[in-house]
Design a protein around this motif. Sequence first.
Motif, mmCIF file in Angstrom:
data_model
loop_
_atom_site.group_PDB
_atom_site.id
_atom_site.type_symbol
_atom_site.label_atom_id
_atom_site.label_comp_id
_atom_site.label_asym_id
_atom_site.label_seq_id
_atom_site.Cartn_x
_atom_site.Cartn_y
_atom_site.Cartn_z
ATOM 1 N N LYS A 76 -39.355 8.246 21.360
ATOM 2 C CA LYS A 76 -38.354 8.856 22.228
ATOM 3 C C LYS A 76 -37.078 9.180 21.456
ATOM 4 O O LYS A 76 -36.472 10.215 21.676
ATOM 5 C CB LYS A 76 -38.021 7.939 23.405
ATOM 6 C CG LYS A 76 -39.201 7.666 24.317
ATOM 7 C CD LYS A 76 -39.657 8.945 24.982
ATOM 8 C CE LYS A 76 -40.718 8.618 26.017
ATOM 9 N NZ LYS A 76 -41.032 9.755 26.849
ATOM 10 N N TYR A 77 -36.651 8.255 20.602
ATOM 11 C CA TYR A 77 -35.493 8.544 19.752
ATOM 12 C C TYR A 77 -35.517 7.650 18.531
ATOM 13 O O TYR A 77 -36.177 6.620 18.488
ATOM 14 C CB TYR A 77 -34.166 8.418 20.506
ATOM 15 C CG TYR A 77 -33.762 7.002 20.864
ATOM 16 C CD1 TYR A 77 -33.228 6.126 19.907
ATOM 17 C CD2 TYR A 77 -33.876 6.541 22.166
ATOM 18 C CE1 TYR A 77 -32.851 4.839 20.247
ATOM 19 C CE2 TYR A 77 -33.496 5.255 22.505
ATOM 20 C CZ TYR A 77 -32.985 4.419 21.540
ATOM 21 O OH TYR A 77 -32.609 3.154 21.869
ATOM 22 N N GLN A 88 -27.201 11.914 11.306
ATOM 23 C CA GLN A 88 -28.144 12.792 11.982
ATOM 24 C C GLN A 88 -29.173 13.384 11.037
ATOM 25 O O GLN A 88 -30.219 13.841 11.478
ATOM 26 C CB GLN A 88 -27.390 13.898 12.714
ATOM 27 C CG GLN A 88 -26.544 13.329 13.843
ATOM 28 C CD GLN A 88 -25.917 14.407 14.688
ATOM 29 O OE1 GLN A 88 -25.465 15.413 14.178
ATOM 30 N NE2 GLN A 88 -25.905 14.188 15.988
ATOM 31 N N SER A 109 -38.378 12.131 14.832
ATOM 32 C CA SER A 109 -37.902 12.043 16.214
ATOM 33 C C SER A 109 -38.784 12.843 17.158
ATOM 34 O O SER A 109 -39.295 13.904 16.796
ATOM 35 C CB SER A 109 -36.467 12.561 16.311
ATOM 36 O OG SER A 109 -35.606 11.741 15.558
ATOM 37 N N ASN A 110 -38.946 12.338 18.365
ATOM 38 C CA ASN A 110 -39.692 13.018 19.437
ATOM 39 C C ASN A 110 -41.080 13.470 19.010
ATOM 40 O O ASN A 110 -41.458 14.618 19.202
ATOM 41 C CB ASN A 110 -38.892 14.215 19.955
ATOM 42 C CG ASN A 110 -37.632 13.801 20.642
ATOM 43 O OD1 ASN A 110 -37.597 12.801 21.342
ATOM 44 N ND2 ASN A 110 -36.575 14.547 20.435
ATOM 45 N N CYS A 169 -35.960 4.296 27.188
ATOM 46 C CA CYS A 169 -35.280 4.715 25.956
ATOM 47 C C CYS A 169 -34.145 5.674 26.305
ATOM 48 O O CYS A 169 -34.404 6.819 26.698
ATOM 49 C CB CYS A 169 -36.267 5.393 25.013
ATOM 50 S SG CYS A 169 -37.575 4.326 24.416
ATOM 51 N N GLU A 173 -26.273 11.325 22.548
ATOM 52 C CA GLU A 173 -26.693 12.383 21.628
ATOM 53 C C GLU A 173 -26.010 12.279 20.266
ATOM 54 O O GLU A 173 -26.570 12.689 19.267
ATOM 55 C CB GLU A 173 -26.439 13.758 22.239
ATOM 56 C CG GLU A 173 -27.399 14.101 23.357
ATOM 57 C CD GLU A 173 -28.864 14.059 22.918
ATOM 58 O OE1 GLU A 173 -29.206 14.615 21.867
ATOM 59 O OE2 GLU A 173 -29.666 13.455 23.653
ATOM 60 N N ARG A 176 -28.195 10.026 18.026
ATOM 61 C CA ARG A 176 -29.576 10.416 17.824
ATOM 62 C C ARG A 176 -29.779 11.037 16.443
ATOM 63 O O ARG A 176 -29.050 11.905 16.020
ATOM 64 C CB ARG A 176 -29.997 11.413 18.899
ATOM 65 C CG ARG A 176 -31.446 11.837 18.815
ATOM 66 C CD ARG A 176 -31.772 12.864 19.865
ATOM 67 N NE ARG A 176 -31.583 12.362 21.213
ATOM 68 C CZ ARG A 176 -32.529 11.778 21.928
ATOM 69 N NH1 ARG A 176 -33.728 11.638 21.433
ATOM 70 N NH2 ARG A 176 -32.276 11.354 23.143
#
Length: 179
Positions: A76-77, A88, A109-110, A169, A173, A176
């Motif tokens: 999810k992250y 980042q 990620s994701n 989760c 932002e 992330r």
Amino acid sequence: MENKAWYKSPEMIVGLSALTVSLVAVFVGIYSAYIDRAYARASVWPRLEIFRSYSGKAETFEYGVTNSGTGPAKIKYVVIKYNDKAIQYWRDIDALSAKDVNFTQSFISNRIISPLQVVNPIKATTASSMIDFINTESQYVSIDICYCSIYDECWLIDRKNAPANIEECVISEKERFLQ
């Protein structure tokens, strides 16, 4: 004629016996469904592990994530911090942005990681600045990954590889990791 107690009549004994058997069958069915759900969850349980690897002979350094569980892990992250500051991109780490460091990166990620799949989010060819990073600075990199099973049971893991159950989760932002 003699009056018998209502519970001593043959019809009532048969009726109460049928009711008892029915109640036992219902409880056995409920328990069986509970066990089946637990088994279904266990059969698709993901277990992510974070590792780092350094090969002096091949002059490479990498971080990796593997799924040693039995089911897919839906990431999810990811939060990566360097010196307690969320970054980042990998290039936000000074040692990786040096001109003499070559690195390859994979999206972490994701994504979904299958059982026994290994993903290397970063793999760097060592140079003098990278060797310094490995020896001194890599201890200041923290990695947190929040992932869920297909049943939306979620865990948070860090470099200590001790997953903690969490409700869901959620992250801001600005923390992330985007890569």
